[in-house]
Design an enzyme around this catalytic site. Structure first.
Site, PDB file in Angstrom:
ATOM      1  N   SER A 252     -11.415   3.215  -4.655  1.00  0.00           N
ATOM      2  CA  SER A 252     -11.249   4.775  -5.234  1.00  0.00           C
ATOM      3  C   SER A 252     -12.662   5.300  -4.904  1.00  0.00           C
ATOM      4  O   SER A 252     -13.454   5.386  -3.889  1.00  0.00           O
ATOM      5  CB  SER A 252     -10.660   4.813  -6.265  1.00  0.00           C
ATOM      6  OG  SER A 252     -10.101   6.252  -6.403  1.00  0.00           O
ATOM      7  N   ASP A 322      -0.069   6.325  -0.591  1.00  0.00           N
ATOM      8  CA  ASP A 322      -0.993   6.459  -1.721  1.00  0.00           C
ATOM      9  C   ASP A 322      -0.593   7.958  -2.317  1.00  0.00           C
ATOM     10  O   ASP A 322      -1.199   8.717  -1.400  1.00  0.00           O
ATOM     11  CB  ASP A 322      -2.523   6.063  -1.432  1.00  0.00           C
ATOM     12  CG  ASP A 322      -3.237   6.335  -2.300  1.00  0.00           C
ATOM     13  OD1 ASP A 322      -3.326   7.362  -3.206  1.00  0.00           O
ATOM     14  OD2 ASP A 322      -4.336   5.652  -2.385  1.00  0.00           O
ATOM     15  N   HIS A 355      -1.964   3.673  -4.813  1.00  0.00           N
ATOM     16  CA  HIS A 355      -3.238   3.784  -5.157  1.00  0.00           C
ATOM     17  C   HIS A 355      -3.401   2.517  -6.169  1.00  0.00           C
ATOM     18  O   HIS A 355      -2.433   2.156  -6.817  1.00  0.00           O
ATOM     19  CB  HIS A 355      -3.530   4.926  -5.863  1.00  0.00           C
ATOM     20  CG  HIS A 355      -5.019   5.260  -5.860  1.00  0.00           C
ATOM     21  ND1 HIS A 355      -5.785   5.780  -4.668  1.00  0.00           N
ATOM     22  CD2 HIS A 355      -5.884   5.530  -6.881  1.00  0.00           C
ATOM     23  CE1 HIS A 355      -6.851   5.748  -4.911  1.00  0.00           C
ATOM     24  NE2 HIS A 355      -7.226   5.732  -6.385  1.00  0.00           N
TER      25      HIS A 355
END
Length: 382
Positions: A252, A322, A355
């Site tokens: 991330s 995601d 994610h």
């Protein structure tokens, strides 16, 4: 008694609906789920902990049967919902099992000769014990040294170092940078499946903090990463690390910083006060990274705005579901780097992955961890 007969079936029905709602978020296309901004860790239960959810389904249904809840009007409806949800979870497991073959295909395309090393045996799909344990962490034979200072900005400039008791001399090192949108997160809480896998293979692994917004501003987090690389190279002898085998990874926001550090090697703009330090790395690994700007007015805070002709090898991984960061950014970055770099760029898009897909030990996380190790060791041995 009549009141009890009504309440219990409704309880099972509500449970079935809650279960089904989570499954729906996990399987519907990203463009449908995005407006709802599904809560990440809740959704991960359905994408990365499917065995735990199936167990919960079985136990809920078993209790409903022995209590007679299925004899009500809502009973059969609830059972159908649960059955459909279970089928969707099994479908999600099948998506996870494709990760190994997707990795092999990507490596065939970009890593010449990788199969000749016998590395393909390390990329396999299986129902490993770790995938069943999920969030539970098992460290065996691993020494962890906590809170080592690599710079002078307090707790945000601390790192944890992991090494196995059988770690070889002059071991390669993997530095990991946590995610958190540049405003949260801390070391040794994320990508632990990958860290554990690398340590098991004889690597030294480092999980590090860096300064966060709003107390810091760009490029201070990137400067911290540069200081960390310089510190590792300077202290390589102390920790028996090979200074020519430093790999940088992140997820991330950490993926953004790892990418930026890889594209700005030895750039004095991002090394104030230590301009002469060597901040080169062997390769970069990024999972579900954000590759846009950190601040609207800072054009150069996006890796897409930096020249990639001197970029090291890259391994980029993103999930196609995601709901936090679109895979479009990862595609653009892979194309940007591949367009000018002489080194390989491996981009892998994972079907059904959200994610933080590597937060727990899961089928997908285990396969990606093995894939990252194969990529890194190919870089070393090529």
């Amino acid at each position: 008694m009549e009141g009890s007969d009504v309440v219990e079936p409704v309880g099972y029905f509500v449970t079935a609906l809650l279960y089904a709602s989570g499954v729906c978020f996990a399987v519907v296309p990203r463009k449908w789920a995005l407006p709802f901004r599904s809560p990440g860790k809740y959704l991960l239960m359905f994408t990365e902990l499917p065995f735990h959810l199936l167990l919960f389904l079985f136990l809920s249904t078993f209790l409903a049967v022995i209590e007679g809840d299925l004899n009500s009007v809502l009973g059969p409806v609830s059972l159908v919902i649960m059955a459909a949800s279970a089928a969707a979870v099994l479908w999600g497991i099948s998506k996870s099992l494709k990760t190994a073959s997707i990795l092999r295909h990507a490596f065939d395309e970009h890593l010449e000769g990788w199969r000749r090393t016998g590395a393909q045996a390390g990329i396999r799909h299986s129902f490993s014990v770790r995938a069943f344990l999920g969030p539970f962490r098992i460290w065996r034979g691993v020494k962890r040294t906590r809170n080592i200072a690599y710079a002078d900005k307090g707790s945000r400039n601390r790192m944890d170092l992991y090494r196995h008791k059988r770690c070889p001399d002059r071991a390669p090192v993997l530095i990991h940078l946590h995610g958190g949108g540049f405003v949260s997160g801390k070391k040794s809480t994320q990508s632990l499946p990958m860290i554990q896998h690398f340590v098991k293979r004889g690597w030294v692994c480092i999980s590090a903090n860096y300064r966060l917004l709003p107390n810091a501003e760009f490029p201070e987090p990137l400067i911290d990463v540069k200081k960390l690389i310089a510190w590792v190279r300077m202290h390589a002898g102390t920790y028996n690390i090979d200074p020519d085998k430093i790999f940088l990874a992140g997820n991330s926001a950490g993926g953004h910083l790892a990418t930026m550090a890889a594209l700005t090697v030895n750039d004095p703009v991002y090394q104030p006060g230590f301009e002469e330090a060597d901040t080169t790395i062997a390769a970069a690994i990024s999972f579900y990274g954000y590759y846009g700007r950190m601040e609207m007015k800072k054009e150069l805070s996006s890796p897409l705005n930096h020249d990639a002709k001197d970029a090291p090898p890259f391994f980029l991984v993103h999930g196609d579901r995601d709901t936090y960061v679109s895979q479009k950014g990862a595609k653009r970055l892979s194309q940007h780097i591949a367009g000018s770099s002489v080194h390989p760029v491996v981009y892998v898009e994972l079907p059904g992955a959200e994610h933080n897909f590597d937060l727990f030990h899961s089928i997908r996380a285990e396969s990606i961890s093995r894939g990252a190790a194969v990529f890194a060791e190919w870089v070393i041995n090529r």
